[in-house]
Structure formats: structure tokens, C-alpha cells
Write an enzyme that holds these catalytic residues in place. Structure first.
Site, PDB file in Angstrom:
ATOM      1  N   GLU A 126       0.826  -1.217   0.000  1.00  0.00           N
ATOM      2  CA  GLU A 126       0.000   0.000   0.000  1.00  0.00           C
ATOM      3  C   GLU A 126       0.862   1.270   0.000  1.00  0.00           C
ATOM      4  OE1 GLU A 126      -2.718  -0.349   3.316  1.00  0.00           O
ATOM      5  OE2 GLU A 126      -4.018  -1.711   2.193  1.00  0.00           O
ATOM      6  N   GLU A 271      -5.937  -8.314   0.290  1.00  0.00           N
ATOM      7  CA  GLU A 271      -6.378  -8.380   1.684  1.00  0.00           C
ATOM      8  C   GLU A 271      -7.875  -8.110   1.750  1.00  0.00           C
ATOM      9  OE1 GLU A 271      -4.199  -5.725   4.245  1.00  0.00           O
ATOM     10  OE2 GLU A 271      -2.265  -6.209   3.317  1.00  0.00           O
TER      11      GLU A 271
END
Length: 490
Positions: A126, A271
Site C-alpha cells: 500500500e 487483503e
């Protein structure tokens, strides 16, 4: 929210999931994986975790680094592996081709030759998250490019692909409808640079989608829309109807890719999950409802309105991690399907023959002993608050709070919980149950209701040492990168 609405159809769900799992295995498309993080003070032995993954029907595992104990345990396991490069290493990977080649040789070629089934390298985690304030904007793509070049030079680029796990905040829709989506304006060009590179090199776009976070940050978010069996009003977008946030968010990404000419780029859900503690909306019941709903959803093979077919996904996460940062929220340490010692928090059908989730086997615990506040201790003592603050700052008190698993405790039990957390984290050392004379040890379990006063597990000292060495190695590489930059500007 109460019990899950699918519970009465467990047999049918088991058959559907099992059948789809067999289809996935045979066709080689789609599969269910798990994120295996190691930010824990007392991690389970890697071999134990691998057995737990296989015993519960996982086919893939996603890692955030390339720790030796973890990678070695995955050898000849048959599990597909996505190995990660931490954000703090992006700079040196971006600025040094030699460092990229060395990383690939050590963390990919080495384990691949030893029987580890590595399929992806995740470059960063991220990195464009808005809260990082642009820290990794300059280094992510160059690091991605260098790692790809290193894989090519190692002769591995055909079997191992690169990707960059992104948070769902890299794209947005001005109207809330998926069809009005595009990549975030401030990173638009950088995202297209990465997307084109992934497309050109046979990679995939990896995205992390969290309906729980939307509920956490927005009091007006319709809670039912977060779930797959919810009764929230659907969003209608042309011919598509969205009854849950996952499908809508997923297709927002599809539209952003499509608008920029990459509508067929493969998607991996890096995720997705639901925490069980640390917030009023984080509990085992809701986590079970969400995760089983997602499992059933992808087992159907329907996909989403914009991308029909199997969905490639990794549940987040496998095990609780008591050393994760709680800056996003106290729930961060409670995403695990399993507790720190490998006990399932709720039943979850993975599609295995017995359809029952299996706990970790052979786990060794420390002595059944707890640290608690002395019955004679006065709550009015002015020295007491400092001991509580110290315990919570050094251990884990995230289960204490409003509507959390230990939210019903009285003041004395709250203090005991904090003391015990510190005591267990420090391997039940007698010195760790001092607290200026306010604490004492007991052999009577103080757990009550949903609040568990844990007893810590024994840790493989060799693995623990290797883990610390790996983290030290990451810091060393970061320092080397800084030296490299300084020399380049001199």
C-alpha cells in the site's frame, strides 16, 4: 447483529465451497489464500503455521517479507507464495540494480531452488496510501522495474510475476457509482505507469478492500451494505446492481482500469477481512458473518457484475499480531481468524472435507500463571495510574475499551488485564509482575465471559532470533540506501 443467516444451510454451503475448491485446483484459476504476518511478540513456529494453512484448505499464502524461518517452512508444502518487499526497502531497490538482484537471488531464487512455490513478488505494501503523504511515490515504480529486471536476469520472469498491493484509496468515484471511477487525481499518472508495466509484463493488479474500515471511519455508512447477506438498499449503476460494498468497490477499480485502456488486467484481492476486537463493530460474530459471506460469494464463481468468474483472494489475516501499529485503530491487532496461539475464533468453512476449522497442533504454553492486581492494593494510590500506563504502553491493552471483548471488566480487572499482558509478553518473568508492589501472580485464571486473560506460548528461540535478525537486516538496508543517496548528491 446476532447469528449468521447462512447457518441453517451449512451442509449446502460446504458442498458448494468444496466443489468450487476442486474446480479451482483442477483449472488452476482462482483460489483462497491467507495473509501471514509476523508482527507478534511470540509467533507460532513456522512449521506449525504451514500445517494449519494446509489443514484448513488454503492453497496460497501472502507474506510481507522474506524471513528465512517462514520461507523454509513453506518448502515443498505445495502452497503458492506471494513474497513481499517491505516499504522501507523500496528506496534501495529503486536506486540500486545490484541490490534488487541480490534480493531476488537471496529471497526468490534461493527458496525456489529449495522447493518453495513462489508465484508473485509484492513490491511494497500500500505504498500510495494517502496517510503516507507521498513518502513512496518516487521509489515504488523504479523498485518495481528493477525487481522485474532482476527476475528477467535470473530467468524467472515467466513463472514469477511482480505486483504492487494497493489500498482501495488509489481510485475513487465522484458520484459513488462504479462507472464514474478513475484513479486518484494526485497519483493518476503514477498509477498508469504502474498499471501499464504490470500489463506489459503479465502481472496483476493487487488491491486491498476493507468494508470494515468504511464502517469505522464513517458513522453514516450503511452497516448492512458491508456484508454479503445484508438488507441495505442496493446501488444501481446502469444495468448493474450492487448489494454489497465489495462488489461495488471491486468494480470501481475495474472501471478505473477500463477508462484508461486496461480493462482486462487480472485482479488479485490482496487483503480482505474483518477484525474481532478493539472496536464496537469488531467481534467474532460479525467477522464470521463477513468472512463466511465472502467465502460463499467467491465459491459461487459468479464474480462481480463487471468481472464475472473466479475471484483470486487472500483473507486478512491468519493470526493476530500483538506488535502491529495501532495508529489506524485498536482493531489492527485483531484481524486474525486465529488467536495468537492458533485457536480459531469462530467456525469458518474453508471447503475441507470435515468443514470444521482446525486449530494449530502441538502448541506449547508457558506455566498456567497470571499477573493480577493485589486484592489489598488501593485504587486511590497516586502511584497506580503510572503502572497501568506503563503496562499498556509496553504490552497490548487493545481488548480494553467500549464494547470490546473485555469492555465489561471492572476497574480492578482492567488493571489486572494490563498487568498480565505485560507479564506474559515478558515470558512470565517475576520482575515483570512487580509494578511497584501493586501486582502479584496467581494460578487462578481471571478470564471471564468474552475476556480472555492469555497465557503466552513458548517461542522457538532460533526462529525468534532469526526474526529479529531479519528486521535488523531491513534496517541495515535502509541505512545503506540513505548512504547511497547522500553519496549521489555529494
Amino acid at each position: 447483529m446476532g447469528s449468521c443467516s447462512w447457518s441453517g444451510h451449512g451442509g449446502a454451503v460446504a458442498l458448494v465451497v468444496a466443489a468450487v475448491m476442486l474446480f479451482w485446483s483442477a483449472a488452476g484459476v482462482g483460489a483462497i489464500g491467507a495473509n501471514w504476518g509476523t508482527q507478534a511478540s511470540h509467533p507460532l513456529p513456522p512449521d506449525t503455521v504451514v500445517k494449519m494453512l494446509k489443514g484448513n484448505g488454503f492453497q496460497k499464502v501472502k507474506l510481507f517479507d522474506a524471513e528465512d524461518g517462514t520461507m523454509s517452512a513453506l518448502r515443498k508444502s505445495g502452497l503458492e507464495v506471494m513474497v513481499g518487499i517491505p516499504n522501507e526497502l523500496l528506496m534501495i531497490m529503486a536506486t540500486s540494480m545490484k541490490a534488487a538482484e541480490k534480493w531476488v537471488d537471496k529471497n526468490v531464487s534461493n527458496y525456489l531452488n529449495d522447493g518453495c512455490n513462489i508465484r508473485y513478488v509484492a513490491v511494497g505494501n500500500e505504498p500510495f496510501l494517502s496517510t503516507y503523504n507521498g513518502s513512496f511515490l518516487q521509489t515504488t515504480f523504479p523498485a518495481l522495474r528493477n525487481i522485474q529486471s532482476a527476475l528477467v536476469r535470473a530467468g524467472l520472469s515467466n513463472q514469477i510475476k511482480v505486483t504492487v498491493p494497493q489500498n482501495a484509496d488509489v481510485y475513487e468515484s465522484t458520484t459513488g457509482k462504479p462507472s464514474d471511477a478513475d484513479f486518484r487525481a494526485d497519483i493518476h499518472d503514477r498509477m498508469l505507469e504502474i498499471v501499464k508495466f504490470l500489463s506489459d509484463n503479465g502481472g496483476a493488479f493487487t488491491v486491498n478492500i476493507y468494508p470494515f474500515i468504511s464502517l469505522y471511519i464513517d458513522a453514516n455508512f450503511p452497516a448492512e451494505y458491508a456484508f454479503f447477506d445484508g438488507s441495505s438498499s442496493p446501488i444501481v449503476d446502469g444495468s448493474a446492481t450492487y448489494t454489497n460494498m465489495f462488489d461495488a468497490n471491486h468494480d470501481t477499480l475495474i472501471w478505473a482500469l477500463k477508462k484508461n485502456g486496461y480493462g482486462n488486467l487480472p485482479i488479485i484481492i490482496g487483503e480482505i477481512g474483518w477484525p474481532t476486537d478493539g472496536d464496537m463493530n469488531a467481534n467474532a460474530q460479525l467477522a464470521q458473518r463477513f468472512n463466511q459471506g465472502f467465502m460463499t460469494h467467491i465459491a459461487s464463481g459468479r464474480g462481480t457484475p463487471m468481472r464475472p468468474g473466479p475471484i483470486d483472494a487472500y483473507l486478512f489475516s491468519l493470526i493476530d499480531e500483538d506488535e502491529k501499529s495501532i495508529q489506524p485503530g485498536n482493531f489492527e491487532r485483531h484481524w486474525g481468524i486465529f488467536t495468537y496461539d492458533g485457536i480459531p475464533k469462530y467456525n469458518l468453512n474453508f471447503g475441507t472435507p470435515n468443514s470444521q476449522i482446525q486449530r494449530a497442533s502441538g502448541v506449547k504454553y508457558l506455566e498456567k500463571k497470571w499477573c493480577v492486581l493485589k486484592p489489598s492494593a488501593s485504587l486511590d494510590d497516586p502511584k497506580l495510574p503510572d503502572t497501568i500506563s506503563y503496562a499498556c504502553s509496553m504490552a497490548d491493552c487493545t481488548s480494553l475499551g467500549y464494547k470490546t471483548s473485555c469492555g465489561m471488566l471492572d476497574i480492578r480487572s482492567n488493571i489486572s488485564y494490563a498487568y498480565n499482558s505485560f507479564f506474559q509478553k515478558n515470558d512470565q518473568d517475576d520482575v515483570a509482575c512487580g509494578f511497584s508492589g501493586f501486582a502479584t501472580t496467581t494460578g487462578q485464571d481471571p478470564s471471564t465471559g468474552t475476556c480472555r486473560f492469555g497465557v503466552m506460548i513458548e517461542v522457538d528461540s532460533a526462529f525468534s532470533w532469526k526474526l529479529q535478525r531479519a528486521r535488523s537486516s531491513s534496517l541495515l538496508m535502509l541505512l545503506l540506501a540513505l548512504v547511497h543517496l547522500c553519496l549521489s548528491f555529494s
